[in-house]
Design an enzyme around this catalytic site. Structure first.
Site, PDB file in Angstrom:
ATOM      1  N   ALA A  55     110.990  11.425  -9.027  1.00 51.12           N
ATOM      2  CA  ALA A  55     110.775  11.365  -7.580  1.00 51.12           C
ATOM      3  C   ALA A  55     109.332  11.037  -7.196  1.00 51.12           C
ATOM      4  O   ALA A  55     108.996  11.093  -6.023  1.00 51.12           O
ATOM      5  CB  ALA A  55     111.195  12.690  -6.948  1.00 51.12           C
ATOM      6  N   ASP A  56     108.493  10.659  -8.166  1.00 48.35           N
ATOM      7  CA  ASP A  56     107.094  10.379  -7.870  1.00 48.35           C
ATOM      8  C   ASP A  56     106.567   9.209  -8.708  1.00 48.35           C
ATOM      9  O   ASP A  56     105.554   9.327  -9.388  1.00 48.35           O
ATOM     10  CB  ASP A  56     106.276  11.652  -8.136  1.00 48.35           C
ATOM     11  CG  ASP A  56     104.874  11.586  -7.572  1.00 48.35           C
ATOM     12  OD1 ASP A  56     104.639  10.803  -6.639  1.00 48.35           O
ATOM     13  OD2 ASP A  56     104.012  12.330  -8.074  1.00 48.35           O
ATOM     14  N   PRO A  57     107.257   8.047  -8.658  1.00 47.64           N
ATOM     15  CA  PRO A  57     106.842   6.936  -9.512  1.00 47.64           C
ATOM     16  C   PRO A  57     105.742   6.062  -8.890  1.00 47.64           C
ATOM     17  O   PRO A  57     105.980   4.959  -8.450  1.00 47.64           O
ATOM     18  CB  PRO A  57     108.143   6.138  -9.689  1.00 47.64           C
ATOM     19  CG  PRO A  57     108.851   6.347  -8.404  1.00 47.64           C
ATOM     20  CD  PRO A  57     108.494   7.747  -7.958  1.00 47.64           C
TER      21      PRO A  57
END
Length: 94
Positions: free
Chosen positions: A49-51
């Site tokens: 969820a944090d690319p």
């Protein structure tokens, strides 16, 4: 190493690579990252969820490595099917 990881222990490994923006091969790596994200959502429903560029590395052999799995997301099947419907609607201008 999953054998060494538990609820309270984060096992880390060193990954060689270059953080973006990537001058060499940047467009291809961006395409791979997008494909990875779409497959994570549509295939398993479990995704990173944090690319951002600080969590992605271009490895020396050209592969893309994801780092920092502290923020993950689970998308239920019903919502995944809804996303497919929205994408098809946009494609068909419906």
């Amino acid at each position: 190493n999953f054998e060494l990881t538990s609820r309270r222990v984060l096992t880390m490994d060193w990954v060689e690579g270059e953080k973006g923006p990537w001058k060499l091969d940047g467009k291809r790596i961006l395409t791979v990252g997008l494909q990875c994200s779409v497959m994570q959502v549509l295939d398993t429903g479990f995704l990173h969820a944090d690319p951002h560029r600080g969590n992605l590395l271009r490895m020396p052999d050209g592969r893309l490595a994801y780092l920092d799995f502290g923020m993950m997301c689970s998308v239920p099947a019903e919502q995944r099917f809804g996303l497919v419907g929205v994408a098809l609607g946009l494609q068909n201008k419906d």
